[in-house]
Scaffold this motif. Structure first.
Motif, PDB file in Angstrom:
ATOM      1  N   VAL A  24     -14.623  -2.454  35.618  1.00  0.00           N
ATOM      2  CA  VAL A  24     -15.688  -1.478  35.860  1.00  0.00           C
ATOM      3  C   VAL A  24     -16.466  -1.858  37.122  1.00  0.00           C
ATOM      4  O   VAL A  24     -16.752  -1.011  37.981  1.00  0.00           O
ATOM      5  N   THR A  25     -16.763  -3.171  37.254  1.00  0.00           N
ATOM      6  CA  THR A  25     -17.463  -3.635  38.453  1.00  0.00           C
ATOM      7  C   THR A  25     -16.686  -3.249  39.706  1.00  0.00           C
ATOM      8  O   THR A  25     -17.230  -2.695  40.669  1.00  0.00           O
ATOM      9  N   GLU A  26     -15.359  -3.516  39.659  1.00  0.00           N
ATOM     10  CA  GLU A  26     -14.520  -3.250  40.831  1.00  0.00           C
ATOM     11  C   GLU A  26     -14.518  -1.759  41.175  1.00  0.00           C
ATOM     12  O   GLU A  26     -14.688  -1.381  42.338  1.00  0.00           O
ATOM     13  N   ALA A  27     -14.376  -0.925  40.137  1.00  0.00           N
ATOM     14  CA  ALA A  27     -14.329   0.523  40.377  1.00  0.00           C
ATOM     15  C   ALA A  27     -15.670   1.016  40.945  1.00  0.00           C
ATOM     16  O   ALA A  27     -15.708   1.811  41.886  1.00  0.00           O
ATOM     17  N   LEU A  28     -16.774   0.511  40.369  1.00  0.00           N
ATOM     18  CA  LEU A  28     -18.086   0.961  40.850  1.00  0.00           C
ATOM     19  C   LEU A  28     -18.321   0.514  42.291  1.00  0.00           C
ATOM     20  O   LEU A  28     -18.873   1.254  43.109  1.00  0.00           O
ATOM     21  N   ARG A  29     -17.853  -0.716  42.601  1.00  0.00           N
ATOM     22  CA  ARG A  29     -18.001  -1.207  43.984  1.00  0.00           C
ATOM     23  C   ARG A  29     -17.143  -0.372  44.942  1.00  0.00           C
ATOM     24  O   ARG A  29     -17.565  -0.047  46.045  1.00  0.00           O
ATOM     25  N   ASP A  30     -15.922  -0.018  44.488  1.00  0.00           N
ATOM     26  CA  ASP A  30     -15.052   0.845  45.291  1.00  0.00           C
ATOM     27  C   ASP A  30     -15.753   2.166  45.612  1.00  0.00           C
ATOM     28  O   ASP A  30     -15.553   2.758  46.673  1.00  0.00           O
ATOM     29  N   MET A  31     -16.569   2.621  44.664  1.00  0.00           N
ATOM     30  CA  MET A  31     -17.264   3.893  44.853  1.00  0.00           C
ATOM     31  C   MET A  31     -18.519   3.735  45.710  1.00  0.00           C
ATOM     32  O   MET A  31     -19.212   4.710  45.984  1.00  0.00           O
ATOM     33  N   GLY A  32     -18.805   2.491  46.105  1.00  0.00           N
ATOM     34  CA  GLY A  32     -19.908   2.267  47.033  1.00  0.00           C
ATOM     35  C   GLY A  32     -21.202   1.803  46.381  1.00  0.00           C
ATOM     36  O   GLY A  32     -22.221   1.679  47.067  1.00  0.00           O
ATOM     37  N   TYR A  33     -21.183   1.538  45.092  1.00  0.00           N
ATOM     38  CA  TYR A  33     -22.418   1.084  44.431  1.00  0.00           C
ATOM     39  C   TYR A  33     -22.571  -0.432  44.558  1.00  0.00           C
ATOM     40  O   TYR A  33     -21.591  -1.158  44.453  1.00  0.00           O
TER      41      TYR A  33
END
Lengths: 83, 260
Positions: A24-33
């Motif tokens: 989840v962390t990785e996906a959220l970071r990918d989205m720019g958060y």
């Protein structure tokens, strides 16, 4: 017998790898958060009968120890409210 | 005829190959659904050995092994306890190991409400399906491995929650009691020391298998039932048995010598 609504949260203890949280962390970071860490826990909402709030709390504590939690790896918290 | 019960629950998926391994070792294997035991149409105590095979019992709900363990604890505990205390062999493979730990039959130092050990998510946070090297380190307590001395064996693992973990005092007692059976090693037999991929899950002290104090209950994360014939090895040798077979053969030999 009064009815109680119980919410139990179970989390992996700090220091134990949380694979789902990492994804989840990785996906959220990918989205720019600007996310540093995510822990994913389980929430159980239990509806039960008990003679009193104290009785309900005692039973929930037991449920956690006997099924919902492995104390070697999990930590937990719960709240009990009369419906 | 020696009779071994291979326990099936919703989500078990290694029952057939486990039963075949037991049969290859010379016993009659019967795949029995836990429901039959709960309904009391089948009595566990009519059997000489028990295997809880791998899979995802009850979909790993709550956590791996927790629901099957809760069912056994609430409906079948007296029988399971008597079976194990009668020193009949109990083998838990992968999910079966997780169930035995949740039940407290492993490490078996107490039968409290709470497990004293856990198989937690792998350090690398992913499902590991690979062949590993295991060294037998038990000093003749475990009845499943009496012929193995200090051999290095190869078996596959396939799990996401296989990292053995327990409090320091429990680990100390497991070591003192000679309850560690297999550890993950490098191909040359030296300790993996936590190094990936030799230790595939980050298990404490490279632990892959433990037994109880009497040596008749063993749980292991690797799958011996997937390493019965040499043609199952990655290099597909045509003849002979592979490294998982001795575990089933020892189980059946032990029953023949001690139970029957």
């Amino acid at each position: 017998m009064p009815i109680y609504e119980v919410v139990v949260e179970v989390w992996l203890k700090d220091g134990i790898v949380d694979a789902e949280g990492n994804s989840v962390t990785e996906a959220l970071r990918d989205m720019g958060y600007p996310v540093k860490d995510t822990r994913v826990g389980k929430v159980y909402r239990i509806t039960m009968e008990a003679a009193s709030k104290e009785e309900a709390e005692k039973l929930v504590e037991e449920m956690c120890r006997r099924l919902l939690v492995n104390p070697v790896k999990d930590k937990y918290l719960f709240r009990v409210e009369q419906r | 005829m020696i009779r071994v019960l291979v326990l099936r629950a919703p989500g078990t998926n290694c029952d057939k190959e486990t039963a075949r391994a037991v049969r290859e070792a010379g016993a009659a294997a019967e795949i029995i659904h836990v429901k039959k035991l709960i309904e009391d149409t089948i009595d566990l105590l009519d059997y000489d050995g028990l295997v809880i095979p791998g899979g995802f019992s009850y979909g790993d709900r709550v956590r791996a092994g927790a629901i099957l363990s809760a069912k056994i604890k609430s409906k079948l505990w007296d029988k399971f306890k008597e079976f194990a205390e009668d020193t009949r062999p109990v083998l838990g493979i992968c999910n079966g190991f997780q169930v035995l730990v949740e039940l407290g039959l492993l490490p078996g130092l107490s039968y409290g409400d709470e497990p004293v050990a856990a198989l937690v998510p792998n350090t690398l946070a992913r499902f590991e399906a690979r062949w590993v090297y295991l060294k037998h380190v038990n000093r003749n307590k475990c009845i499943f491995t009496r012929s193995l001395e200090n051999r290095v064996l190869r078996m596959p693992v396939a799990h996401a929650e296989g990292r053995f973990m327990a409090a320091a005092d429990i680990v100390k007692r497991i070591i003192e009691n000679d309850q560690i059976v297999f550890v993950y090693v490098k191909p040359d037999g030296s300790l993996a020391m936590g190094e990936y991929p030799y230790n595939p899950n980050g298990s404490m002290m490279d632990i892959a298998a433990i037994c109880n104090e009497r040596g008749n209950v063993m749980g292991l994360m690797p799958h011996p039932e997937r390493a019965i014939y040499s043609w199952q090895l990655p290099e597909k040798i045509s003849d002979g048995y592979a490294d998982g077979f001795p575990i089933f053969r020892e189980m059946v030999d032990y029953i023949r010598e001690n139970i029957k």
